[in-house]
Design an enzyme around this catalytic site. Structure first.
Site, short mmCIF file in Angstrom:
data_model
loop_
_atom_site.label_atom_id
_atom_site.label_comp_id
_atom_site.label_asym_id
_atom_site.label_seq_id
_atom_site.Cartn_x
_atom_site.Cartn_y
_atom_site.Cartn_z
N ARG A 127 0.76 -1.36 0.24
CA ARG A 127 0.03 0.16 -0.13
C ARG A 127 0.92 1.18 0.03
O ARG A 127 0.38 2.22 -0.38
CB ARG A 127 -0.90 -0.06 1.09
CG ARG A 127 -2.01 -1.01 1.08
CD ARG A 127 -3.22 -0.73 1.85
NE ARG A 127 -4.29 -1.95 1.65
CZ ARG A 127 -5.29 -1.95 2.27
NH1 ARG A 127 -5.57 -1.16 3.48
NH2 ARG A 127 -6.20 -2.87 2.10
N ASP A 159 -14.79 10.54 11.78
CA ASP A 159 -13.64 9.32 11.43
C ASP A 159 -12.31 10.04 11.74
O ASP A 159 -12.30 11.38 11.55
CB ASP A 159 -14.19 9.06 9.82
CG ASP A 159 -13.41 7.76 9.73
OD1 ASP A 159 -14.07 6.98 9.52
OD2 ASP A 159 -12.18 7.66 9.34
#
Length: 270
Positions: free
Chosen positions: A37, A141
Site C-alpha cells: 500500500r 472518522d
C-alpha cells in the site's frame, strides 16, 4: 518499476507510529500489506525508500502525508443498510420509547453510508411522529479524505443496492448524463447529518451525549487493551439506557460499563 524493500526496522517503526497515534494494530503478518500500500505512494512522491518516506511523514511539515498514510493503511469498505438487523433493533426501540428527540453518533463513519442510512430511518420515524422533530446524526472518522466524501454525499449506485425504491425516491437524487450511475443525498437529509474529524484514541468528550452509538467494524484494527479503552471512552458519551452497536462478528469487548446484549453486536447500556 522495482518493488521497494521494507526492512524489519522500518516496519517496526511504522507499527509503533500507527499504534501510538491512532491505535492501529499492524500485526507482523501485515508487513506485506504495508509494503504493497505504501510502496506505490513512495515512488509517486519520488522518494528513494521507506526510510525517506517515514522521515517525510514524521516531519513538522509533512504536507498532509501522515493523513495520507492513515488512509492507505485503513480499509473503508461500507455500503448503505449494512448489517440490517441492527437498524431493525434501533427502529424497534425507538418505536417503543417514542422519544421527543434523538441524537445518534456514527463513531467510525467512513464515507457516511451508515450515517445517512440512520438519517433515512429517523426521518421516516419523525414523519410518522414516532419520534420528535428534534433528531440529528453525527458522523466522525480519523480520515479527512473519507469525511470530505461523506460531506459531499454522492455515491455509486451500487453502494445503495439495499435501499428500497421508495427510499431512493424520497431521500436521493439520481445522476444523469455524466453523473449516470451516481446517487446524491437530498439537501433535506444532508441538513440533519454532520461530520467531523475525531481520533477515538484521544478524548471524545467534546462530541456530547447520545441516545444511540454505532461503533461498527473498527475495533478489528485495535489490539485488546486499546479496544477496551476505546469502547469505555465511547460509552462514556452514551446515555443510560442508550443503544450501542458494534460489528456483529466483533464479539463482546470487555468494558467497565454494564451492557445488556440484545442481538449479536447490539447492546443496551444499563
Amino acid at each position: 518499476m522495482a518493488e521497494l524493500a521494507l526492512s524489519d526496522q522500518v516496519f517496526t517503526r511504522i507499527r509503533g507510529l500507527m499504534h501510538e497515534s491512532i491505535g492501529l494494530d499492524l500485526a507482523p503478518h501485515k508487513r506485506t500489506l504495508v509494503s504493497a500500500r505504501l510502496g506505490p505512494r513512495i515512488q509517486r512522491l519520488g522518494l528513494s525508500d521507506f526510510d525517506d518516506y517515514l522521515a517525510r511523514v514524521c516531519s513538522d511539515s509533512d504536507g498532509g502525508e501522515f493523513q495520507m498514510m492513515v488512509d492507505l493503511l485503513t480499509t473503508h469498505e461500507t455500503y448503505f443498510f449494512r448489517e440490517p438487523k441492527h437498524f431493525d433493533v434501533m427502529v424497534s426501540e425507538l418505536q417503543a420509547r417514542r422519544p421527543s428527540g434523538v441524537r445518534v453518533w456514527s463513531a467510525a463513519s467512513s464515507f457516511g453510508d451508515e450515517a445517512y442510512t440512520i438519517a433515512m430511518l429517523l426521518s421516516e420515524l419523525a414523519a410518522k411522529r414516532t419520534i420528535g422533530a428534534e433528531w440529528s446524526v453525527l458522523g466522525t472518522d480519523i480520515s479527512d479524505r473519507v469525511l470530505h466524501s461523506a460531506k459531499e454525499g454522492i455515491y455509486p449506485a451500487e453502494r445503495l443496492r439495499h435501499v428500497t425504491e421508495p427510499r431512493l425516491k424520497r431521500f436521493c437524487l439520481q445522476g444523469h448524463g455524466e453523473a449516470e450511475g451516481l446517487v446524491a443525498m437530498r439537501p433535506e437529509l444532508k441538513s440533519r447529518v454532520s461530520f467531523g474529524h475525531l481520533n477515538l484514541c484521544h478524548s471524545v468528550e467534546g462530541v456530547g451525549l447520545f441516545d444511540i452509538v454505532f461503533l461498527r467494524n473498527v475495533l478489528i484494527y485495535f489490539d485488546g487493551p486499546t479496544k477496551s479503552e476505546v469502547v469505555d471512552r465511547v460509552l462514556g458519551q452514551l446515555k443510560p439506557g442508550g443503544l450501542f452497536f458494534i460489528g456483529s462478528a466483533e464479539g463482546r469487548v470487555p468494558c467497565s460499563a454494564s451492557l445488556q446484549s440484545l442481538i449479536p453486536g447490539a447492546f443496551r447500556k444499563v
